[in-house]
Design an enzyme around this catalytic site. Sequence first.
Site, PDB file in Angstrom:
ATOM      1  N   TRP A  84       0.582   2.641   6.087  1.00 18.57           N
ATOM      2  CA  TRP A  84       0.299   1.745   6.128  1.00 18.57           C
ATOM      3  C   TRP A  84       0.487   0.545   6.345  1.00 18.57           C
ATOM      4  CZ3 TRP A  84      -3.447   3.346  10.097  1.00 18.57           C
ATOM      5  CH2 TRP A  84      -3.794   4.451   9.975  1.00 18.57           C
ATOM      6  N   THR A 129     -10.302  -4.758   1.145  1.00 20.89           N
ATOM      7  CA  THR A 129     -11.295  -4.332   1.532  1.00 20.89           C
ATOM      8  C   THR A 129     -13.198  -4.357   2.080  1.00 20.89           C
ATOM      9  OG1 THR A 129     -12.361  -2.523  -0.494  1.00 20.89           O
ATOM     10  CG2 THR A 129     -10.495  -1.709   1.810  1.00 20.89           C
ATOM     11  N   GLY A 158     -22.705  -3.010  28.967  1.00 24.17           N
ATOM     12  CA  GLY A 158     -23.142  -1.804  29.092  1.00 24.17           C
ATOM     13  C   GLY A 158     -21.915  -0.587  29.411  1.00 24.17           C
ATOM     14  N   SER A 180      -6.811   0.202  -2.686  1.00 23.79           N
ATOM     15  CA  SER A 180      -7.653  -1.404  -3.792  1.00 23.79           C
ATOM     16  C   SER A 180      -6.681  -1.040  -4.356  1.00 23.79           C
ATOM     17  CB  SER A 180      -8.810  -0.656  -2.709  1.00 23.79           C
ATOM     18  OG  SER A 180      -9.272  -0.589  -2.004  1.00 23.79           O
ATOM     19  N   GLU A 197      -6.081  -5.795   3.682  1.00 23.02           N
ATOM     20  CA  GLU A 197      -6.241  -7.978   3.389  1.00 23.02           C
ATOM     21  C   GLU A 197      -7.331  -7.248   2.072  1.00 23.02           C
ATOM     22  OE1 GLU A 197      -3.167 -10.109   3.762  1.00 23.02           O
ATOM     23  OE2 GLU A 197      -2.736  -8.981   5.432  1.00 23.02           O
ATOM     24  N   THR A 256       0.792  -1.258   0.464  1.00 24.18           N
ATOM     25  CA  THR A 256       0.422  -0.062   0.160  1.00 24.18           C
ATOM     26  C   THR A 256       1.219   1.236   0.157  1.00 24.18           C
ATOM     27  OG1 THR A 256      -1.142  -0.862   1.395  1.00 24.18           O
ATOM     28  CG2 THR A 256      -1.846   1.354   1.208  1.00 24.18           C
ATOM     29  N   GLU A 257       0.518   2.038  -0.459  1.00 20.15           N
ATOM     30  CA  GLU A 257       0.860   3.396  -0.624  1.00 20.15           C
ATOM     31  C   GLU A 257      -0.349   4.787  -0.069  1.00 20.15           C
ATOM     32  OE1 GLU A 257       3.046   3.740  -4.485  1.00 20.15           O
ATOM     33  OE2 GLU A 257       4.579   2.201  -3.973  1.00 20.15           O
TER      34      GLU A 257
HETATM   35  C1  LIG Z   1      -4.169  -1.134  10.426  1.00 14.50           C
HETATM   36  C2  LIG Z   1      -3.708  -1.769   9.088  1.00 14.50           C
HETATM   37  C3  LIG Z   1      -2.739  -2.197   9.141  1.00 14.50           C
HETATM   38  C4  LIG Z   1      -2.402  -2.431   7.469  1.00 14.50           C
HETATM   39  N1  LIG Z   1      -1.160  -3.684   7.056  1.00 14.50           N
HETATM   40  C5  LIG Z   1      -0.478  -3.672   5.889  1.00 14.50           C
HETATM   41  C6  LIG Z   1       0.645  -4.331   5.343  1.00 14.50           C
HETATM   42  O1  LIG Z   1       0.526  -4.645   5.902  1.00 14.50           O
HETATM   43  N2  LIG Z   1       0.604  -3.657   3.963  1.00 14.50           N
HETATM   44  C7  LIG Z   1       0.588  -3.228   3.392  1.00 14.50           C
HETATM   45  O2  LIG Z   1       0.386  -2.872   2.091  1.00 14.50           O
HETATM   46  N3  LIG Z   1      -1.007  -2.683   3.482  1.00 14.50           N
HETATM   47  C8  LIG Z   1      -1.769  -3.009   5.041  1.00 14.50           C
HETATM   48  N4  LIG Z   1      -2.771  -1.808   5.078  1.00 14.50           N
HETATM   49  C9  LIG Z   1      -3.409  -1.040   4.048  1.00 14.50           C
HETATM   50  C10 LIG Z   1      -4.818  -1.837   3.186  1.00 14.50           C
HETATM   51  O3  LIG Z   1      -3.893  -2.825   2.613  1.00 14.50           O
HETATM   52  C11 LIG Z   1      -5.083  -0.910   2.479  1.00 14.50           C
HETATM   53  O4  LIG Z   1      -5.732   0.137   3.231  1.00 14.50           O
HETATM   54  C12 LIG Z   1      -6.437  -1.425   1.663  1.00 14.50           C
HETATM   55  O5  LIG Z   1      -5.855  -2.203   1.141  1.00 14.50           O
HETATM   56  C13 LIG Z   1      -7.364  -0.409   1.565  1.00 14.50           C
HETATM   57  O6  LIG Z   1      -6.463   0.641   0.676  1.00 14.50           O
HETATM   58  P1  LIG Z   1      -6.575   2.202   1.149  1.00 14.50           P
HETATM   59  O7  LIG Z   1      -6.633   2.455   2.372  1.00 14.50           O
HETATM   60  O8  LIG Z   1      -5.632   3.487  -0.054  1.00 14.50           O
HETATM   61  O9  LIG Z   1      -8.613   2.836   1.061  1.00 14.50           O
HETATM   62  P2  LIG Z   1      -8.583   3.030  -0.699  1.00 14.50           P
HETATM   63  O10 LIG Z   1      -8.946   2.813  -1.143  1.00 14.50           O
HETATM   64  O11 LIG Z   1      -8.298   4.429  -0.660  1.00 14.50           O
HETATM   65  O12 LIG Z   1     -10.370   2.862  -0.402  1.00 14.50           O
HETATM   66  C14 LIG Z   1     -11.012   3.891  -0.126  1.00 14.50           C
HETATM   67  C15 LIG Z   1     -12.964   3.602   0.678  1.00 14.50           C
HETATM   68  O13 LIG Z   1     -13.378   3.302  -1.394  1.00 14.50           O
HETATM   69  C16 LIG Z   1     -13.451   1.918  -1.865  1.00 14.50           C
HETATM   70  N5  LIG Z   1     -13.230   1.507  -2.660  1.00 14.50           N
HETATM   71  C17 LIG Z   1     -12.351   1.380  -3.352  1.00 14.50           C
HETATM   72  N6  LIG Z   1     -11.824   0.666  -4.732  1.00 14.50           N
HETATM   73  C18 LIG Z   1     -13.400   0.911  -4.530  1.00 14.50           C
HETATM   74  C19 LIG Z   1     -14.104  -0.020  -5.759  1.00 14.50           C
HETATM   75  N7  LIG Z   1     -13.800  -0.136  -6.768  1.00 14.50           N
HETATM   76  N8  LIG Z   1     -15.106  -0.208  -5.986  1.00 14.50           N
HETATM   77  C20 LIG Z   1     -16.020   0.395  -4.716  1.00 14.50           C
HETATM   78  N9  LIG Z   1     -15.902   0.628  -3.449  1.00 14.50           N
HETATM   79  C21 LIG Z   1     -14.229   0.282  -3.526  1.00 14.50           C
HETATM   80  C22 LIG Z   1     -13.072   1.292  -0.396  1.00 14.50           C
HETATM   81  O14 LIG Z   1     -13.695   0.412  -0.125  1.00 14.50           O
HETATM   82  C23 LIG Z   1     -12.993   2.129   0.974  1.00 14.50           C
HETATM   83  O15 LIG Z   1     -14.014   2.028   1.156  1.00 14.50           O
HETATM   84  C24 LIG Z   1      -2.849  -1.807   6.225  1.00 14.50           C
HETATM   85  C25 LIG Z   1      -4.132  -0.641   6.682  1.00 14.50           C
HETATM   86  C26 LIG Z   1      -4.244  -0.520   8.021  1.00 14.50           C
HETATM   87  C27 LIG Z   1      -5.795   0.160   8.784  1.00 14.50           C
END
Ligand SMILES: Cc1cc2nc3c(=O)[nH]c(=O)nc-3n(C[C@H](O)[C@H](O)[C@H](O)COP(=O)(O)OP(=O)(O)OC[C@H]3O[C@@H](n4cnc5c(N)ncnc54)[C@H](O)[C@@H]3O)c2cc1C
Length: 394
Positions: free
Chosen positions: A156, A373, A347, A132, A371, A126-127
């Site tokens: 993250w 959403t 409660g 996603s 992993e 992730t960046e």
């Molecule tokens: C505590 C924690 C630990 C993590 N550990 C790791 C790790 O070890 N390694 C790593 O690489 N990543 C890690 N992550 C990152 C995580 O995998 C990403 O946060 C996740 O993949 C979602 O990406 P984003 O946060 O950029 O959300 P975005 O991709 O920006 O999504 C934002 C919203 O839009 C929705 N969305 C996006 N695309 C679509 C679509 N095509 N259709 C419908 N809805 C969509 C998403 O479901 C979400 O609700 C971690 C995250 C957290 C919170």
Amino acid sequence: MNFDLTDEQKLILSVVDETCQKIRPIEDRFYLERRFNDQVLPIFKEAHLLGFPISRSYGEGQGADALTYALVLERVGREGTGIRTFFSGHVSLGQSTLQKWGSEEQKQRYLPRTTSGELIMAFGLTEPTAGSDPASMKTSFEERGGSYYLNGQKAWISNGSIADLIVVFAYPKGKSEGMCAFLVETEAEGFSAEPIKNKLGLPTSDTGLLYFNDCRVSRDNMLGPPGKGLSVAYTALMSGRLSVAAGSVGVLQDCLDEAVKYARERVQHKKKIGKHQLIQREIAKISLDLESSRLMTYKAASLKVKSDESPDNYELRAEADWWIAQAKYYAANASFWAADRAVQIFGANGFSFENRPARHLADTRACRIYEGTDQILEQKIAIKLLGSEFEAFS
Ligand SMILES: Cc1cc2nc3c(=O)[nH]c(=O)nc-3n(C[C@H](O)[C@H](O)[C@H](O)COP(=O)(O)OP(=O)(O)OC[C@H]3O[C@@H](n4cnc5c(N)ncnc54)[C@H](O)[C@@H]3O)c2cc1C
């Protein structure tokens, strides 16, 4: 399906249980102090529990299959999602990916030191602007003078600021295809990391921001064939998602145990609250969600065992992948709502981090994001049924 544990599984689980009992009071303290639990590593290291699914050929690897490892993570998950997330980063996303895609030389060089706990692993996909849709990532590499140089950021990343060795993904400089995976040693020049603060939950787990500023990576450290980075990432996510599903089953079990105990003790309106039928309904719902999540997770894990035994069987892998996505989605959501129900049964006491349901409620929220959403997995599940022409991500 046979639901009986083998003697070997029973033995493994008894050692894991003993270790989990040791970690519980420490996790309680660190949670309330809202700081990273730096005792997870030494305690699990001493018990030699850091390389379950890794082959016995590599140091302290135990050669456990995906189902046995899921049972271990279920037990670990009862202690909290923070501790389980450490295992997901280090073992499921880190070591397992190295075991699957690494050359024999890379495996010999790193796996024994990761299974012993000398090196901690993480997985950096992730960046800040690519979650996603990992294919939209910006981190790049170029080859100069016999080494690779990486530039970019990862956000993250579980274990990110404590890891020694990270699986990192990048495109060749100036390109947005041909993604490659690398094993980055965090001592390398040009690498830096910091922990992310002010998280909603998981205070005892490290989540890092990683910076690559002309970070030098040895030529020997490309992981998997050139251009196959996305395939590396997707197989890693199968192990990672299964670990989330299994950990969530553990959380559900803990919510049930806590809710039953409290409902047997707390008195209101001159009765134990467990005698109020509306409380009984909440307990029944947690139990139903626990058992359904458990069955889905075991089925998904059993399919992964079969798929791991026949790595060239694409259909079997796709089937396992789909079941794992369903199990992760279902168990992550079920554990979140079970935590909510347990908070309600407690409660006002449920509203305090002094009690376990509040911690589960805050921590399991991450499981519906990382992993894959909820939304991404819902689409993945549906597309398999509708047909690939309904693919929404292209
Ligand atoms: C505590 C924690 C630990 C993590 N550990 C790791 C790790 O070890 N390694 C790593 O690489 N990543 C890690 N992550 C990152 C995580 O995998 C990403 O946060 C996740 O993949 C979602 O990406 P984003 O946060 O950029 O959300 P975005 O991709 O920006 O999504 C934002 C919203 O839009 C929705 N969305 C996006 N695309 C679509 C679509 N095509 N259709 C419908 N809805 C969509 C998403 O479901 C979400 O609700 C971690 C995250 C957290 C919170």
